[in-house]
Every structure is written in structure tokens, then in C-alpha cells.
Design a protein around this motif. Sequence first.
Motif, PDB file in Angstrom:
ATOM      1  N   ARG A 167      -5.571  -0.981  -2.977  1.00 34.61           N
ATOM      2  CA  ARG A 167      -5.112   0.289  -2.810  1.00 34.61           C
ATOM      3  C   ARG A 167      -5.215   1.062  -4.300  1.00 34.61           C
ATOM      4  O   ARG A 167      -5.387   2.293  -4.066  1.00 34.61           O
ATOM      5  CB  ARG A 167      -3.835   0.415  -2.307  1.00 34.61           C
ATOM      6  N   LYS A 168      -4.936   0.214  -5.043  1.00 36.46           N
ATOM      7  CA  LYS A 168      -4.809   0.756  -6.215  1.00 36.46           C
ATOM      8  C   LYS A 168      -6.295   1.496  -6.800  1.00 36.46           C
ATOM      9  O   LYS A 168      -6.372   2.449  -7.303  1.00 36.46           O
ATOM     10  CB  LYS A 168      -4.505  -0.239  -7.546  1.00 36.46           C
ATOM     11  N   ALA A 169      -7.312   0.597  -6.287  1.00 31.63           N
ATOM     12  CA  ALA A 169      -8.708   1.000  -6.788  1.00 31.63           C
ATOM     13  C   ALA A 169      -9.126   2.465  -5.732  1.00 31.63           C
ATOM     14  O   ALA A 169      -9.676   3.230  -6.311  1.00 31.63           O
ATOM     15  CB  ALA A 169      -9.695  -0.040  -6.437  1.00 31.63           C
ATOM     16  N   GLN A 170      -8.565   2.376  -4.752  1.00 33.82           N
ATOM     17  CA  GLN A 170      -8.742   3.465  -3.772  1.00 33.82           C
ATOM     18  C   GLN A 170      -8.011   4.903  -4.169  1.00 33.82           C
ATOM     19  O   GLN A 170      -8.685   5.891  -4.314  1.00 33.82           O
ATOM     20  CB  GLN A 170      -7.964   3.192  -2.369  1.00 33.82           C
TER      21      GLN A 170
ATOM     22  N   SER B 137     -10.060   8.174  -5.630  1.00 30.94           N
ATOM     23  CA  SER B 137      -9.935   9.230  -4.996  1.00 30.94           C
ATOM     24  C   SER B 137      -9.176  10.425  -5.934  1.00 30.94           C
ATOM     25  O   SER B 137      -9.072  11.559  -5.519  1.00 30.94           O
ATOM     26  CB  SER B 137      -9.053   9.254  -3.687  1.00 30.94           C
ATOM     27  N   GLY B 138      -8.727  10.072  -7.360  1.00 28.24           N
ATOM     28  CA  GLY B 138      -7.888  10.829  -8.018  1.00 28.24           C
ATOM     29  C   GLY B 138      -6.757  10.916  -7.809  1.00 28.24           C
ATOM     30  O   GLY B 138      -5.857  11.499  -8.538  1.00 28.24           O
TER      31      GLY B 138
ATOM     32  N   VAL C 272       4.689  10.277  -7.195  1.00 28.73           N
ATOM     33  CA  VAL C 272       5.803  10.483  -8.141  1.00 28.73           C
ATOM     34  C   VAL C 272       5.011  11.314  -9.353  1.00 28.73           C
ATOM     35  O   VAL C 272       5.479  12.092  -9.980  1.00 28.73           O
ATOM     36  CB  VAL C 272       6.565   9.549  -8.630  1.00 28.73           C
ATOM     37  N   PHE C 273       3.893  10.933  -9.474  1.00 32.49           N
ATOM     38  CA  PHE C 273       3.262  11.350 -10.980  1.00 32.49           C
ATOM     39  C   PHE C 273       2.289  12.873 -10.643  1.00 32.49           C
ATOM     40  O   PHE C 273       1.602  13.137 -11.572  1.00 32.49           O
ATOM     41  CB  PHE C 273       2.365  10.218 -11.464  1.00 32.49           C
ATOM     42  N   GLY C 274       2.388  13.007  -9.073  1.00 30.99           N
ATOM     43  CA  GLY C 274       1.938  14.300  -8.845  1.00 30.99           C
ATOM     44  C   GLY C 274       0.466  14.502  -8.942  1.00 30.99           C
ATOM     45  O   GLY C 274      -0.120  15.357  -9.378  1.00 30.99           O
ATOM     46  N   GLY C 275      -0.277  13.374  -8.379  1.00 29.13           N
ATOM     47  CA  GLY C 275      -1.825  13.563  -8.676  1.00 29.13           C
ATOM     48  C   GLY C 275      -2.260  13.886 -10.070  1.00 29.13           C
ATOM     49  O   GLY C 275      -1.970  13.279 -11.028  1.00 29.13           O
ATOM     50  N   SER C 276      -3.045  14.882 -10.027  1.00 31.55           N
ATOM     51  CA  SER C 276      -3.647  15.081 -11.424  1.00 31.55           C
ATOM     52  C   SER C 276      -2.748  16.157 -12.070  1.00 31.55           C
ATOM     53  O   SER C 276      -3.110  16.528 -13.368  1.00 31.55           O
ATOM     54  CB  SER C 276      -4.901  15.700 -11.205  1.00 31.55           C
ATOM     55  N   GLY C 277      -1.635  16.676 -11.560  1.00 28.98           N
ATOM     56  CA  GLY C 277      -0.869  17.807 -12.493  1.00 28.98           C
ATOM     57  C   GLY C 277       0.297  16.917 -13.021  1.00 28.98           C
ATOM     58  O   GLY C 277       0.095  15.779 -13.519  1.00 28.98           O
ATOM     59  N   GLU C 278       1.340  17.692 -13.378  1.00 22.29           N
ATOM     60  CA  GLU C 278       2.749  17.109 -14.075  1.00 22.29           C
ATOM     61  C   GLU C 278       3.029  16.188 -13.347  1.00 22.29           C
ATOM     62  O   GLU C 278       3.312  16.129 -11.935  1.00 22.29           O
ATOM     63  CB  GLU C 278       3.582  18.151 -14.343  1.00 22.29           C
ATOM     64  N   PRO C 279       3.951  15.268 -13.854  1.00 22.36           N
ATOM     65  CA  PRO C 279       4.816  14.363 -13.161  1.00 22.36           C
ATOM     66  C   PRO C 279       6.054  15.261 -12.437  1.00 22.36           C
ATOM     67  O   PRO C 279       6.319  16.047 -12.970  1.00 22.36           O
ATOM     68  CB  PRO C 279       5.616  13.476 -14.266  1.00 22.36           C
TER      69      PRO C 279
ATOM     70  N   GLU D  78       0.944  -1.128  -0.190  1.00 19.58           N
ATOM     71  CA  GLU D  78       0.091   0.025  -0.048  1.00 19.58           C
ATOM     72  C   GLU D  78       0.900   1.138   0.078  1.00 19.58           C
ATOM     73  O   GLU D  78       0.428   2.104  -0.768  1.00 19.58           O
ATOM     74  CB  GLU D  78      -0.927   0.086   1.426  1.00 19.58           C
ATOM     75  N   LEU D  79       2.021   1.219   1.047  1.00 19.40           N
ATOM     76  CA  LEU D  79       2.548   2.362   0.888  1.00 19.40           C
ATOM     77  C   LEU D  79       3.552   2.675  -0.246  1.00 19.40           C
ATOM     78  O   LEU D  79       3.754   3.698  -0.757  1.00 19.40           O
ATOM     79  CB  LEU D  79       3.612   2.170   2.208  1.00 19.40           C
ATOM     80  N   PHE D  80       3.981   1.633  -1.067  1.00 22.10           N
ATOM     81  CA  PHE D  80       4.440   1.748  -2.306  1.00 22.10           C
ATOM     82  C   PHE D  80       3.773   2.377  -3.414  1.00 22.10           C
ATOM     83  O   PHE D  80       3.976   3.302  -3.957  1.00 22.10           O
ATOM     84  CB  PHE D  80       5.134   0.279  -2.713  1.00 22.10           C
ATOM     85  N   LEU D  81       2.413   1.982  -3.430  1.00 19.81           N
ATOM     86  CA  LEU D  81       1.555   2.398  -4.326  1.00 19.81           C
ATOM     87  C   LEU D  81       1.320   3.680  -4.216  1.00 19.81           C
ATOM     88  O   LEU D  81       1.339   4.708  -4.854  1.00 19.81           O
ATOM     89  CB  LEU D  81       0.267   1.652  -4.501  1.00 19.81           C
ATOM     90  N   ASP D  82       1.042   4.268  -2.715  1.00 19.45           N
ATOM     91  CA  ASP D  82       1.082   5.552  -2.456  1.00 19.45           C
ATOM     92  C   ASP D  82       2.131   6.655  -3.090  1.00 19.45           C
ATOM     93  O   ASP D  82       1.777   7.720  -3.574  1.00 19.45           O
ATOM     94  CB  ASP D  82       0.865   5.829  -0.735  1.00 19.45           C
ATOM     95  N   ALA D  83       3.414   5.983  -2.664  1.00 21.78           N
ATOM     96  CA  ALA D  83       4.428   6.754  -3.062  1.00 21.78           C
ATOM     97  C   ALA D  83       4.446   6.791  -4.675  1.00 21.78           C
ATOM     98  O   ALA D  83       4.941   7.555  -5.237  1.00 21.78           O
ATOM     99  CB  ALA D  83       5.768   6.156  -2.637  1.00 21.78           C
TER     100      ALA D  83
END
Length: 278
Positions: A63-66, A70-71, A29-36, A20-25
Amino acid sequence: MTAVIVAGNWKMNLGPRDAELFLDAFAAVFGGSGEPADGQARPGGCRVALFPPAVSLDAARRRKAQLEESGAWGRAPALELGVQQIHAEADGAFTGETSAEQASQAGATLALVGHSERRTIFHETDDMVVRRVQAAFRAGLAPMLCVGEQLEERKAGRLEAVLLRQLEAVLSPPELRAGIRPETFSVAYEPVWAIGTGETATPDDAAEAHAILRGCLVDRLGEEIGAAIPILYGGSVKPANADELLAAPEVGGLLVGGASLDPGDFAALVGAGGRAGS
Ligand code: PGA
């Protein structure tokens, strides 16, 4: 052109919480909805896969689905999940084993088969590999067949013989050949001497082996299918050597062990896949 595949094999690392922590991090890196965030990690046309330990698959899937809902997954690439190892049977008295059907329920769409650690440490034979590929197809998983020579085999001039033996075993049964498509089957060339050793094959080494594998795929499956089956390179791949390996002829992706455990490094590898695939 077929999309480049960047796949991470976590081996026996990262439990459910770590996944889960890996996928959060990774998503961050890809900055949510912004630029990488690092300006590098643009997934482009890259296909991205992770092979967590079986106990972490379901947590990774959830976790991926969550993150997607959530965007927070933002511009991070679509992620496929795979299982590292499957038993040939669907169920039964095989203590400690995981079947392809169970892995599918837990979120896998891919299955590694014949990884060199399975072949050497757990004494898996070509025959067992064939039955696991059959099991993957039965459960609707796409097998990623790992092949590769030991150092002594390479030194003895047996590279071609070893690779052809390992690949032909799977391509020989007609019912297996019939199920093989570029979307349902891939091959990973992993020279055993380069796995986890820091010693990477040169792009020329990779190109030589990939040409042998491509020739066999085309010979057995015909030009249309055989030329389109992805062939990945694996063995001490890192962000620093990914671009040159991906530039080698017939290298259509990377299977990464150690460097896939760090979300930043894995995102950088995905960036390399994006550059190669664009
Ligand atoms: P490595 O492992 O990148 O740590 O060498 C590759 C693999 O075994 O798939």
C-alpha cells in the motif's frame, strides 16, 4: 544531530486490510501534495517507522508503494517497516514463528527485539534476546532493542542493574558489537509499569534511565558510535505528552503502542518528532 525516530508498535492489532486503511488515512493527514492538513504534522527531520503484525507487513509495504506511485503519499514522511518479533533461526520446524529473513522478504528493515511483552508473557530470556539480535543482523534487519524495569524492580532500587543487565547482554558478544552502528541498532527504554497503563514516566524518569543506557553504550562502543545510537522512550506516549518527553536529555525518539493505532494521533506524534528534530 541524529534524526528523531517516531515508531509505532501495533502489537496484535490491525490486520492486512486495516493496515491499508491506516496508511490511506495517514497519508491523507499530510494532504497529498499540499500542506499538512492539520498544520502540525510536519515530519521535518523525523524518521518514521511502523511495526505491524507480521501478517500485515506485506500489505503495508504494497500500500505504501501504491500511495507513493499515485502521488497520494504526498508530503507524508518516508516510512520504514519493521517486524515485532523474530525467531533466531532462518527457517525450519518452528510452527507459528517468523524468521528475520521472512520478515525482510515481506518488507521489514527493522526488528523489535526483547519487547517487555515478549519477556514477561512469553518468557524470553536475555540469551534468547541476544540470539534474535544476531538473527536480525544476519538478515540485514536493524534491531531495536527494548529494555525496561518492572515496577517492583524500580521500587527496590534496581533500575540501573536491570537496564545494564539487559543492554550488556547484547553488547558483550564481540561479533555483535562489531555490527552495531547508529544506522543499524537502536535502543528503546520502556518502563514496564508505563506500558499500556496510561502512566507515563516523567521526563526526569526518562532522562535518568536514558543517561544510564547512554553511559553503557559509550563505555562499550566508544564515544563516536556509543553517543550516536538512538535511544527511544516508550510507555503511554500520546500527542499530549510527546513534546515534553522528546525535550528530555538523551531522548532521541518515541516508541508508541496504543496511540500509534490512530492515524491522526500517529501523524501528530510524527509532527512532535519533526519539531524536536528541527
Ligand atoms: P503503549 O505501548 O504506548 O501502549 O504504552 C508502548 C509499547 O509497548 O511499545
